[in-house]
Design a protein around this motif. Structure first.
Motif, PDB file in Angstrom:
ATOM      1  N   UNK A 424      70.634  29.269  60.534  1.00 48.20           N
ATOM      2  CA  UNK A 424      70.265  28.050  59.611  1.00 48.20           C
ATOM      3  C   UNK A 424      69.598  28.552  58.572  1.00 48.20           C
ATOM      4  N   UNK A 425      69.409  29.238  58.489  1.00 49.42           N
ATOM      5  CA  UNK A 425      68.457  30.212  57.269  1.00 49.42           C
ATOM      6  C   UNK A 425      66.991  29.467  57.181  1.00 49.42           C
ATOM      7  N   UNK A 426      66.607  29.086  58.673  1.00 46.91           N
ATOM      8  CA  UNK A 426      65.020  29.042  58.827  1.00 46.91           C
ATOM      9  C   UNK A 426      64.405  29.848  58.711  1.00 46.91           C
ATOM     10  N   UNK A 427      62.613  29.788  58.253  1.00 53.20           N
ATOM     11  CA  UNK A 427      61.733  29.930  58.312  1.00 53.20           C
ATOM     12  C   UNK A 427      60.677  30.646  59.749  1.00 53.20           C
ATOM     13  N   UNK A 428      60.040  31.576  59.952  1.00 52.02           N
ATOM     14  CA  UNK A 428      58.009  31.064  60.829  1.00 52.02           C
ATOM     15  C   UNK A 428      58.249  30.199  60.814  1.00 52.02           C
ATOM     16  N   UNK A 429      58.661  30.192  59.051  1.00 53.55           N
ATOM     17  CA  UNK A 429      57.241  28.238  58.324  1.00 53.55           C
ATOM     18  C   UNK A 429      57.635  26.982  58.995  1.00 53.55           C
ATOM     19  N   UNK A 430      56.512  26.183  59.055  1.00 55.06           N
ATOM     20  CA  UNK A 430      57.856  24.779  59.189  1.00 55.06           C
ATOM     21  C   UNK A 430      58.061  24.255  58.613  1.00 55.06           C
TER      22      UNK A 430
END
Lengths: 467, 286
Positions: A424-430
């Motif tokens: 998804x490319x999601x990082x640890x930062x919302x």
């Protein structure tokens, strides 16, 4: 199309500028297919029912469909088939490593030569730019959501294009004074004309993407400030912008450049064009250190800037060279020499601090290392020195910490790259996604675009449904 | 486009002040940081450390000396004209702390860079002694402003027209003997920063210098601005522009600043020729 099943044919070569001519100019090397050539090449496609080529494409372009459109002369339709999956076909047709992707999977390649998919993609994109009616892909109604895309290279352009079509408001932030990232500052004019990148970017602008150049996110504004300013999501695609040096003596002499600097001065700042004020040390005897595409680009640029001799110095052998075969071949044709199994030990200069020579050690290949490639080992007593007034260090780029150091909530790996979910490319930062070289380390244009595509899908999902 | 709202010639046709509209930068900038400016499509990107910022008016101020074609083009921009590109704020801000007695030493347009730093040092509760140096009174910039924010101001010049004759290091030496500084901030030409650093080194007085090497992007991407500091290669654009003066390899810095000197001289000569030809043309028409 039936015919090719019986008698395998060779692919139609793309005409190109002769090496002797092109080594003195910055015009594009391959000249493109004519309509006849494109249709003849397209006719070679077997139209496989389960096309392997699509599996080999990081963004899954429906390759047989667009090739069939070319074969039937429906060019305007063909480009729109590509656009379903790829917003930058003029770029990808030119710089994708097709030989290890789509063309590497082509069934025809098992016994003969694969279909020239890259050439055909390029043909359609160029045809549209020159003959198309300028009609844009259809946009979804506005969602009222806003997305900040940081970095206008291949991943950022893909995210911006995908999300604007889905009805979101998009601002594309770029640190330089022109958008395009590595497509503008890194890849040379003779491989990717800047007018083509500008045309692709202008399509995004026409679709409503707001482009904010001269904005260094991490300095002028932070990621968390963008979220606070009202952006619903942020995509970080800032590339691999930290040059690696060799850390050998004399590397700070005048005339030793990082490939980043040399290429930026030549490409973005157009040092080759007398109308521009950009200075560049004119090299007579040029040494380029490294064996990747960036090394080839640097060497071929130095030739065109008027060098008498250009040598690629690479510490392994030709087999281990990471550059595309086509790029190395083009460089060689133009007169670039390859000094393999050699490694610079130090640079020496004159009293003004200008580079005058480089001393290298000879290497031999030992046991395979972690990358699976045989490790280069120095040979004792075989050092040699060459005259050299321009050296370009092209041994890779790391993660630039400018943005990430300003945002501790974004988790990094040991090498300083952003940790992002591969799906998804999601990082640890919302609310923050990342993709491209800042996640993977220096890779290809198309891989960055693939990451952008996944992130765009995930961002869209988030904007419509939540984290 | 970044509009110039105020222009002053601090030294006629040599040292120019531009106050430029750049709200985002003005809001965020801190003392010691720089911007990169570009005036035309075909022009160079020139880094300049900010002399002042005003978050209310959304403007930043730069002061530069006309030394080559790019700064000559900059100096031709009038109030109401605009830079095509302004990028910033770049670089690390100065560490502003209360340390006691801070001596700020400025030379040439380095005084402009020193201005917001000295002001911040004063505001942080330090006693600020400022030593300025110039060829003569006519070439001394920001004397009043620096005087107003300093506890003591000493203005040195080659001919004594500023009140005292001699080098900034002469004044610094006296202060070191009578009123030892806790910190020295020296900003100006490379030989000046080197001389100050050499003077304070034996006394062990922490000395900050601000470097302005050749650079392209200003974000750590090109490495053109690399300087050797304490035996290590640093990028002035992201690791600096300020460094410990006792650790900077000033010889290497001075050499790299000359990288394009021959080309710059040629470009400047060609630019002058063109400007003169244009002037002649205009005179003829008149």
């Amino acid at each position: 199309m039936q015919e090719s099943k019986k008698t395998p044919t060779n692919r139609h070569p793309m005409p190109e500028q002769p090496a002797e001519v092109r080594r003195h100019n910055f015009l594009e090397v391959p000249l493109g297919y004519t309509e006849e050539m494109a249709q003849a090449e397209a006719a070679r496609c077997l139209q496989c029912k389960t096309p392997k080529c699509v599996e080999g494409c990081p963004v899954a372009v429906p390759i047989p469909r667009f090739i069939r459109a070319i074969a039937q002369g429906r060019f305007a339709e063909g480009i729109r088939i590509i656009w379903e999956k790829n917003g930058l076909p003029a770029v990808c047709g030119r710089v994708c490593p097709q030989e290890i992707q789509c063309e590497g999977q082509c069934v025809l390649g098992k016994k003969g030569q694969p279909v020239a998919i890259g050439n055909l993609e390029r043909f359609l994109a160029d045809w549209e730019r020159n003959h198309g009616d300028g009609s844009l892909p259809a946009k979804q109604p506005s969602t009222g959501k806003r997305v900040a895309v940081v970095g206008s290279g291949p991943s950022g352009l893909t995210v911006a294009g995908d999300l604007v079509l889905k009805g979101h408001g998009v601002t594309l932030f770029e640190a330089f004074h022109k958008p395009g990232g590595v497509l503008i500052y890194g890849i040379p004019e003779f491989r990717l004309p800047k007018a083509i990148v500008e045309a692709e970017v202008s399509i995004l602008e026409k679709l409503g993407v707001d482009i904010a150049c001269n904005t260094v996110v991490g300095r002028a504004v932070d990621v968390s400030e963008l979220l606070a300013e009202g952006y619903d999501a942020v995509f970080v695609g800032v590339g691999a912008g930290l040059p690696r040096f060799l850390n050998v003596p004399g590397e700070n002499l005048i005339g030793v450049y990082s490939a980043n600097e040399y290429l930026t001065r030549a490409n973005l700042m157009k040092a080759y064009d007398p109308l521009y004020d950009t200075p560049l040390v004119p090299g007579k005897n040029v040494v380029v250190v490294g064996g990747g595409n960036v090394a080839m680009d640097s060497a071929r640029t130095a030739l065109r800037m008027g060098a008498e001799s250009v040598k690629i110095v690479y510490r392994r052998s030709r087999e281990e060279m990471p550059a595309r075969a086509e790029e190395a071949h083009h460089a060689e044709q133009e007169g670039v020499e390859f000094l393999l199994l050699s490694n610079p030990l130090r640079f020496d200069g004159n009293s003004e601090g200008r580079l005058t020579s480089v001393t290298c050690e000879r290497m031999t290949l030992g046991e395979p290392d972690a990358s699976g490639r045989r490790r280069p080992v120095p040979l004792e007593g075989a050092d040699f020195t060459m005259d050299c007034d321009l050296a370009i260090i092209a041994v890779g780029s790391g993660a630039n910490p400018l943005l990430t150091s300003s945002e501790p909530a974004i988790r990094l790996n040991r090498r300083g790259n952003i940790e992002a979910d591969p799906a998804t490319g999601k990082t640890s930062m919302r609310g923050v996604w990342a993709g491209g070289d800042i996640v993977t380390g220096a890779a290809t244009v198309i891989l960055a675009m693939g990451a952008g595509r996944k992130a765009a899908d995930s961002i869209h999902d988030y904007l419509m449904r939540g984290w | 486009m970044f509009k110039i709202v105020r222009k002053e010639e601090l030294v006629p046709s040599s040292v120019i002040l531009h106050e430029i509209e750049a709200p985002r930068v003005a809001r965020k900038a801190k003392p010691g940081q720089f911007v990169i400016l570009k005036a035309t499509e075909t022009g160079e990107r020139i880094p300049l450390t900010m002399a002042d910022t005003n978050p209310e008016t959304g403007t930043v101020t730069v002061i530069f000396m006309v030394v080559g074609k790019s700064t000559a083009i900059f100096s031709g921009l009038k109030e109401g004209d605009a830079y095509t590109d302004l990028i910033g704020p770049l670089g690390r801000p100065t560490d502003i702390e209360k340390v006691g007695h801070v001596v700020c030493v400025g030379g040439g347009t380095g005084i402009a860079v020193l201005h917001p730093i000295a002001r911040a040092m004063k505001k942080a509760g330090n006693r600020v002694t400022t030593i300025l140096g110039a060829r003569s009174e006519n070439f001394l910039i920001l004397k009043e402003q620096m005087g107003a924010l300093s506890d003591t101001l000493i203005a040195m010049s080659d001919d004594g027209s500023t009140g005292r004759k001699g080098f900034v290091t002469d004044a610094l030496q006296e202060i070191m003997a009578t009123d030892k500084p806790d910190l020295v901030v020296a900003i100006g030409p490379v030989p000046m920063m080197r001389a100050v650093s050499e003077l304070t080194r034996p006394a062990g007085i922490h000395t900050l210098v601000s470097l302005n090497p050749v650079m392209v992007d200003g974000t750590g991407m090109c490495g053109g601005c690399r300087v050797t500091v304490g035996g290590e290669t640093k990028f002035a654009c992201v690791d600096g522009p300020e460094f410990d003066g006792h650790k900077v390899d000033f010889s290497g810095l001075a050499q790299r600043l000359n990288a394009y000197k021959a080309m710059e001289t040629e470009a400047m000569a060609a630019h002058r020729c063109r400007m003169e030809a244009q002037m002649n043309q205009l005179e003829k028409q008149a």
